[in-house]
Scaffold this motif. Structure first.
Motif, mmCIF file in Angstrom:
data_model
loop_
_atom_site.group_PDB
_atom_site.id
_atom_site.type_symbol
_atom_site.label_atom_id
_atom_site.label_comp_id
_atom_site.label_asym_id
_atom_site.label_seq_id
_atom_site.Cartn_x
_atom_site.Cartn_y
_atom_site.Cartn_z
ATOM 1 N N ILE A 19 36.837 48.518 -126.242
ATOM 2 C CA ILE A 19 36.816 48.319 -127.702
ATOM 3 C C ILE A 19 37.330 49.565 -128.405
ATOM 4 O O ILE A 19 38.180 49.477 -129.297
ATOM 5 N N VAL A 20 36.819 50.734 -128.028
ATOM 6 C CA VAL A 20 37.285 52.009 -128.596
ATOM 7 C C VAL A 20 38.398 52.511 -127.680
ATOM 8 O O VAL A 20 38.139 53.089 -126.627
ATOM 9 N N ILE A 21 39.619 52.280 -128.083
ATOM 10 C CA ILE A 21 40.777 52.510 -127.221
ATOM 11 C C ILE A 21 41.013 54.010 -127.023
ATOM 12 O O ILE A 21 41.304 54.734 -127.980
ATOM 13 N N PRO A 22 40.916 54.517 -125.785
ATOM 14 C CA PRO A 22 41.001 55.967 -125.555
ATOM 15 C C PRO A 22 42.409 56.550 -125.660
ATOM 16 O O PRO A 22 42.561 57.728 -125.946
ATOM 17 N N SER A 23 43.428 55.758 -125.440
ATOM 18 C CA SER A 23 44.809 56.273 -125.490
ATOM 19 C C SER A 23 45.671 55.351 -126.341
ATOM 20 O O SER A 23 46.543 54.638 -125.821
ATOM 21 N N PRO A 24 45.432 55.348 -127.666
ATOM 22 C CA PRO A 24 46.136 54.392 -128.529
ATOM 23 C C PRO A 24 47.651 54.555 -128.535
ATOM 24 O O PRO A 24 48.379 53.582 -128.764
ATOM 25 N N ARG A 25 48.139 55.760 -128.286
ATOM 26 C CA ARG A 25 49.594 55.982 -128.280
ATOM 27 C C ARG A 25 50.287 55.170 -127.188
ATOM 28 O O ARG A 25 51.459 54.820 -127.309
ATOM 29 N N TYR A 26 49.547 54.858 -126.136
ATOM 30 C CA TYR A 26 50.101 54.105 -125.024
ATOM 31 C C TYR A 26 50.467 52.679 -125.446
ATOM 32 O O TYR A 26 51.353 52.059 -124.854
ATOM 33 N N TYR A 27 49.778 52.173 -126.481
ATOM 34 C CA TYR A 27 49.980 50.783 -126.892
ATOM 35 C C TYR A 27 50.877 50.649 -128.125
ATOM 36 O O TYR A 27 50.954 49.578 -128.727
ATOM 37 N N ASN A 28 51.533 51.732 -128.498
ATOM 38 C CA ASN A 28 52.479 51.687 -129.610
ATOM 39 C C ASN A 28 53.488 50.560 -129.383
ATOM 40 O O ASN A 28 54.241 50.577 -128.411
ATOM 41 N N GLY A 29 53.458 49.564 -130.271
ATOM 42 C CA GLY A 29 54.358 48.427 -130.152
ATOM 43 C C GLY A 29 53.895 47.351 -129.198
ATOM 44 O O GLY A 29 54.568 46.323 -129.053
ATOM 45 N N GLU A 30 52.735 47.563 -128.548
ATOM 46 C CA GLU A 30 52.271 46.626 -127.526
ATOM 47 C C GLU A 30 50.804 46.225 -127.728
ATOM 48 O O GLU A 30 50.092 45.940 -126.768
ATOM 49 N N TRP A 31 50.360 46.164 -128.978
ATOM 50 C CA TRP A 31 48.935 45.892 -129.214
ATOM 51 C C TRP A 31 48.522 44.483 -128.820
ATOM 52 O O TRP A 31 47.344 44.206 -128.603
ATOM 53 N N SER A 77 28.756 53.595 -135.093
ATOM 54 C CA SER A 77 28.063 52.522 -135.819
ATOM 55 C C SER A 77 28.941 51.276 -135.919
ATOM 56 O O SER A 77 28.459 50.148 -135.832
ATOM 57 N N ALA A 78 30.256 51.499 -136.097
ATOM 58 C CA ALA A 78 31.196 50.377 -136.119
ATOM 59 C C ALA A 78 31.231 49.695 -134.755
ATOM 60 O O ALA A 78 31.299 48.461 -134.670
ATOM 61 N N LEU A 79 31.184 50.484 -133.701
ATOM 62 C CA LEU A 79 31.134 49.925 -132.351
ATOM 63 C C LEU A 79 29.893 49.057 -132.176
ATOM 64 O O LEU A 79 29.966 47.944 -131.636
ATOM 65 N N GLU A 80 28.759 49.550 -132.622
ATOM 66 C CA GLU A 80 27.509 48.801 -132.490
ATOM 67 C C GLU A 80 27.572 47.475 -133.255
ATOM 68 O O GLU A 80 27.107 46.443 -132.765
ATOM 69 N N LYS A 81 28.154 47.501 -134.442
ATOM 70 C CA LYS A 81 28.312 46.263 -135.214
ATOM 71 C C LYS A 81 29.237 45.286 -134.498
ATOM 72 O O LYS A 81 29.013 44.074 -134.504
ATOM 73 N N CYS A 82 30.279 45.828 -133.893
ATOM 74 C CA CYS A 82 31.234 45.005 -133.164
ATOM 75 C C CYS A 82 30.570 44.321 -131.974
ATOM 76 O O CYS A 82 30.758 43.117 -131.736
#
Length: 214
Positions: A19-31, A77-82
């Motif tokens: 849920i909390v994506i550790p390497s968001p740059r890896y998914y640039n254009g590929e979400w 807190s956002a993670l917990e709500k999710c």
């Protein structure tokens, strides 16, 4: 507002790396790979404790939502709500939003949400405002043609500044409201934690949408 430090937050964020994506740059254009589907992509900058993004995810199950928040003691807190909501169409990024163009490709985002960002009222801090031209350039880059910035604030000065900034940059303005809670479409409004507090105190909420014209 002072934020209580949560030393356990980092461990919990890492535990839920789906849920909390550790390497968001890896998914640039590929979400689409992250969500396991192709769908409209909606991004909230400064997602806070997550009330708004979870509310929007429930309202729009057809869309994929990403919330960006720098403070790990807040985003947890956002993670917990999710997790509590079982929101499968929400992902979180624990990074500085100034790296927006590192996370998202050109023309990848459909909707961008700016809710109750810091007004930075002093003139010497203008460049820190999230509606300053340097930030607008990033938004324009990641937004699709006719993509929309949804902007809400309780600060009249920031609102007036932002209307001018959007307009000067070339965004088309629509759905401007000087008192959102009394607007015709108020029933469709999804509130943030701040917004609920401001509304309960009788403060005005200002809203506009800025459309990418390219």
């Amino acid at each position: 507002m002072r934020v209580r430090h949560k030393p356990w937050a980092r461990g919990k964020l890492e535990k839920h790396s789906d849920i909390v994506i550790p390497s968001p740059r890896y998914y640039n254009g590929e979400w689409g790979e992250v969500f396991h589907r192709e769908a409209p992509l909606c991004v909230e900058i400064g997602t806070g404790k997550g009330k708004f993004i979870i509310g929007m995810a429930k309202k729009r199950p057809d869309a994929n939502f990403i919330g960006i928040e720098l403070n790990e003691s807040i985003i947890v807190s956002a993670l917990e709500k999710c997790l509590e909501a079982g929101a499968t169409n929400v992902r979180l990024i624990n990074e500085d939003a100034r790296g927006l163009t590192d996370f998202f490709a050109e023309d990848e985002v459909d909707d961008l949400y700016l809710n109750f960002c810091d007004p930075w009222p002093k003139k010497r801090h203008e460049k820190r405002r999230l509606t300053y031209s340097a930030f607008l350039a990033q938004y324009e880059y990641v937004l699709k043609s006719h993509g929309v910035i949804h902007f809400k604030t309780d600060n009249q000065g920031l609102f007036e500044y932002s209307l001018e900034s959007f307009s000067q940059y070339g965004f088309l303005l629509r759905n401007i409201s000087l008192d959102l809670q009394h607007a015709r479409d108020a029933k469709d409004n999804v509130m943030t934690e701040y917004e609920e507090k401001f509304t309960d105190k009788g403060q005005r909420i200002y809203r506009c949408e800025a459309v990418c014209s390219d």
